[in-house]
Design a protein around this motif. Structure first.
Motif, PDB file in Angstrom:
ATOM      1  N   VAL A  41       0.863  -1.177   0.000  1.00 30.69           N
ATOM      2  CA  VAL A  41       0.000   0.000   0.000  1.00 30.69           C
ATOM      3  C   VAL A  41       0.904   1.233   0.000  1.00 30.69           C
ATOM      4  O   VAL A  41       1.682   1.432   0.918  1.00 30.69           O
ATOM      5  CB  VAL A  41      -0.924   0.028   1.241  1.00 30.69           C
ATOM      6  N   SER A  42       0.790   2.040  -1.040  1.00 33.91           N
ATOM      7  CA  SER A  42       1.652   3.219  -1.129  1.00 33.91           C
ATOM      8  C   SER A  42       0.857   4.424  -1.604  1.00 33.91           C
ATOM      9  O   SER A  42      -0.218   4.292  -2.202  1.00 33.91           O
ATOM     10  CB  SER A  42       2.830   2.955  -2.080  1.00 33.91           C
ATOM     11  N   LEU A  43       1.406   5.615  -1.322  1.00 39.23           N
ATOM     12  CA  LEU A  43       0.822   6.886  -1.749  1.00 39.23           C
ATOM     13  C   LEU A  43       1.786   7.546  -2.725  1.00 39.23           C
ATOM     14  O   LEU A  43       2.967   7.729  -2.411  1.00 39.23           O
ATOM     15  CB  LEU A  43       0.596   7.808  -0.548  1.00 39.23           C
ATOM     16  N   ASP A  44       1.290   7.907  -3.891  1.00 38.04           N
ATOM     17  CA  ASP A  44       2.123   8.554  -4.907  1.00 38.04           C
ATOM     18  C   ASP A  44       1.718  10.022  -5.004  1.00 38.04           C
ATOM     19  O   ASP A  44       0.700  10.366  -5.625  1.00 38.04           O
ATOM     20  CB  ASP A  44       1.939   7.852  -6.253  1.00 38.04           C
ATOM     21  N   TRP A  45       2.517  10.889  -4.413  1.00 36.80           N
ATOM     22  CA  TRP A  45       2.183  12.310  -4.384  1.00 36.80           C
ATOM     23  C   TRP A  45       2.308  12.969  -5.756  1.00 36.80           C
ATOM     24  O   TRP A  45       1.767  14.063  -5.974  1.00 36.80           O
ATOM     25  CB  TRP A  45       3.063  13.032  -3.364  1.00 36.80           C
ATOM     26  N   GLU A  46       2.981  12.324  -6.689  1.00 40.46           N
ATOM     27  CA  GLU A  46       3.039  12.851  -8.046  1.00 40.46           C
ATOM     28  C   GLU A  46       1.643  12.911  -8.666  1.00 40.46           C
ATOM     29  O   GLU A  46       1.390  13.697  -9.583  1.00 40.46           O
ATOM     30  CB  GLU A  46       3.945  11.972  -8.916  1.00 40.46           C
ATOM     31  N   MET A  47       0.739  12.053  -8.160  1.00 40.34           N
ATOM     32  CA  MET A  47      -0.612  11.977  -8.699  1.00 40.34           C
ATOM     33  C   MET A  47      -1.556  13.005  -8.093  1.00 40.34           C
ATOM     34  O   MET A  47      -2.662  13.214  -8.599  1.00 40.34           O
ATOM     35  CB  MET A  47      -1.188  10.570  -8.454  1.00 40.34           C
ATOM     36  N   MET A  48      -1.153  13.654  -7.019  1.00 36.51           N
ATOM     37  CA  MET A  48      -2.047  14.583  -6.325  1.00 36.51           C
ATOM     38  C   MET A  48      -2.233  15.861  -7.164  1.00 36.51           C
ATOM     39  O   MET A  48      -1.255  16.550  -7.478  1.00 36.51           O
ATOM     40  CB  MET A  48      -1.489  14.932  -4.950  1.00 36.51           C
ATOM     41  N   PRO A  49      -3.479  16.213  -7.529  1.00 39.89           N
ATOM     42  CA  PRO A  49      -3.727  17.356  -8.425  1.00 39.89           C
ATOM     43  C   PRO A  49      -3.701  18.707  -7.702  1.00 39.89           C
ATOM     44  O   PRO A  49      -4.672  19.470  -7.739  1.00 39.89           O
ATOM     45  CB  PRO A  49      -5.108  17.044  -8.984  1.00 39.89           C
ATOM     46  N   ILE A  50      -2.615  18.983  -7.011  1.00 37.80           N
ATOM     47  CA  ILE A  50      -2.467  20.252  -6.272  1.00 37.80           C
ATOM     48  C   ILE A  50      -1.206  20.946  -6.753  1.00 37.80           C
ATOM     49  O   ILE A  50      -0.121  20.359  -6.753  1.00 37.80           O
ATOM     50  CB  ILE A  50      -2.397  20.006  -4.755  1.00 37.80           C
TER      51      ILE A  50
END
Length: 517
Positions: A41-50
């Motif tokens: 389970v990981s979070l990819d901040w490159e995908m965050m639309p901010i």
């Protein structure tokens, strides 16, 4: 999804933080690998639309706080929902122009999520938390306005309430057919031991797949009380998101039949280790074991789980085993669709039908409160209201209720030369015993003959046996119970046997028809 252009050094590093279980997690880069024993389970901040550095910093700190206080699954769910922010034109404009985020963003996302309106709780909590952090892009007035909105909760229990034939709980005939096929598969050695054990545990205990994937060999114990031996298993609790996995357990007793399959699996696992070795002494011995270590957890704070199945792997194990059994559903007349979720629903509904209270059901399902169990008390009965000879002959072959082998006579049966193998029926009208078939089991059988024989893989009914008399007897008894207003469970107690006899009779009639032709 809106593509955001990034500048060098754009990400606000959070360094190494401690998660809710007290384990270290690297939050310095744009990919956060969460500590979760059930799988990667990981979070990819490159995908965050901010795009705004201010909004991003507040959001990163918000997620970091969730990592410290919530389970990995909750963090992952929240992050996934926030990725939808780019679907709000008002948010995207405020983000791009470095303006205050207006209340309109909430209405736009409400329209976007559609039936998943429960997700709005996560957007609201994120907005309120960023206001509390003093981020100027978030307005206290807007947060107050959002707090006033009534957001419906997530719809639960629809498959259970509707008794959906594809996703809801299995009915009595389906679960009996599954059990009969599972027992036959063991005798015929057509299922692997891990497949048998996985199915048995899901049927008997109704665990969620994460609990089952966490099981280890050390959780199984053989105890003796009063000269009697029994087998029990410690099932890890998973409804405690603030704790490490495998810190609390519920001890469950197993029947000897199920316990024996588990012990056989443990012995097989141990033999495999003796022959092939073990990759690393830091890895524990799971009950359902991988052949190679998990690449995401071969080192680090979760290394002890490296040889455990992923949660999804266990789910696929159960589904594959059920497909290989080839049971046909009498309701859909198609291959029975079996999942860990459906078996959990089935476990719960059967407990309720057996008189379990809401508290007892919540305890059995490892729920910390009662809010999710009441649906099981509201479902309609799945008892077949009427069942006659024609229905039994039609449904019997579809349900595959009979798993034995029809023989022309006693002489053609396994153990046919042993008088002790005869299965007899007593005719009260003539006061005479009549032969029904032959038992092919060489060891002692504790089943109640002859009724239990028809659903046993070792039973060999004779073609000239009085099977119609047994069928008529059971149908008459069933009709009397139904007319007397007996509990549905008592009415349907022999339905699987009725269908098995119907299957036998239909097969015999087909054989006779072929011979005449």
């Amino acid at each position: 999804m809106r593509i955001v252009q990034r500048e060098q050094g754009w990400f606000p590093s959070q360094g190494v933080i401690l998660d809710h279980a007290g384990l270290t997690m690297d939050a310095s880069g744009t990919t956060w690998d969460l500590n979760y024993a059930g799988g990667p389970v990981s979070l990819d901040w490159e995908m965050m639309p901010i795009q705004s550095s201010e909004i991003l910093a507040a959001t990163v700190k918000y997620i970091a706080d969730l990592v410290r206080t919530k389970s990995a699954k909750t963090v992952h769910l929240t992050f996934g929902i926030l990725l939808k922010l780019g679907n709000s034109a008002s948010f995207s404009k405020a983000d791009r122009d470095r303006m205050e985020i207006p209340a309109e963003f909430f209405s736009e996302l409400w329209q976007y999520v559609g039936r998943d309106v429960w997700e709005m709780h996560y957007f609201r909590h994120w907005y309120r938390s960023c206001v509390d952090r003093g981020c100027e892009a978030f307005s206290a007035e807007v947060a107050f306005e959002l707090d006033e909105k009534r957001i419906p909760g997530r719809l639960k229990g629809q498959a259970v309430l509707s008794l959906d034939p594809e996703t809801g709980p299995l009915n009595d005939l389906e679960i009996t057919g599954l059990l009969n096929a599972l027992r036959a598969a063991h005798n015929r050695k057509t299922l692997l031991l891990d497949e048998q054990a996985a199915l048995w545990l899901c049927i008997a205990l109704g665990p969620n797949p994460f609990q089952a994937a966490l099981l280890r060999e050390q959780d199984v114990e053989i105890l003796t009380e009063g000269g009697q031996s029994f087998i029990q298993i410690r099932v890890p609790r998973t409804k405690k998101p603030h704790q490490l996995p495998r810190t609390e357990f519920k001890t469950r007793k197993l029947t000897m039949e199920i316990g024996q399959r588990i012990l056989e699996l443990i012995e097989q696992n141990r033999h495999y280790r003796e022959v092939h070795g073990w990759p690393n002494e830091a890895y524990e011995f799971p009950l359902f074991v991988r052949r190679t270590p998990r690449p995401d957890q071969s080192t680090g704070p979760m290394a002890q789980y490296a040889m455990h199945l992923y949660t999804d792997d266990f789910t696929l194990l159960v589904e594959r085993a059920a497909r290989r059994l080839g049971v046909i559903s009498p309701r859909t007349q198609k291959l029975l669709h079996v999942t860990t979720r459906r078996l959990r629903y089935t476990f719960a509904t059967r407990l309720v039908r057996e008189g379990a209270s809401a508290q007892e059901l919540a305890e059995a399902l490892d729920h910390t409160d009662l809010q999710n169990v009441h649906v099981y008390f509201d479902i309609k009965s799945d008892i077949v209201e009427s069942l006659d000879r024609a229905t039994a002959l039609a449904l019997g072959p579809i349900a595959q209720a009979f798993l034995g082998k029809i023989v022309g006579s006693e002489a053609g049966a396994v153990r046919g030369d042993d008088p002790r193998s005869r299965i007899m029926s007593f005719d009260k009208r003539t006061e005479e015993a009549e032969g029904l078939g032959t038992c092919g089991e060489y060891s002692f059988c504790g089943l109640f003959a002859p009724l239990a024989c028809y659903t046993c893989v070792q039973f060999q009914p004779w073609m000239d046996g009085p099977h119609d008399k047994i069928l008529h007897y059971l149908l008459v008894r069933r009709d009397r119970k139904l007319a007397a207003g007996c509990d549905g469970r008592m009415v349907a107690i022999h339905d699987a046997t009725i269908l098995a006899i119907g299957d036998v009779i239909a097969r015999i009639e087909a054989i006779h028809g072929t011979e005449l032709a």
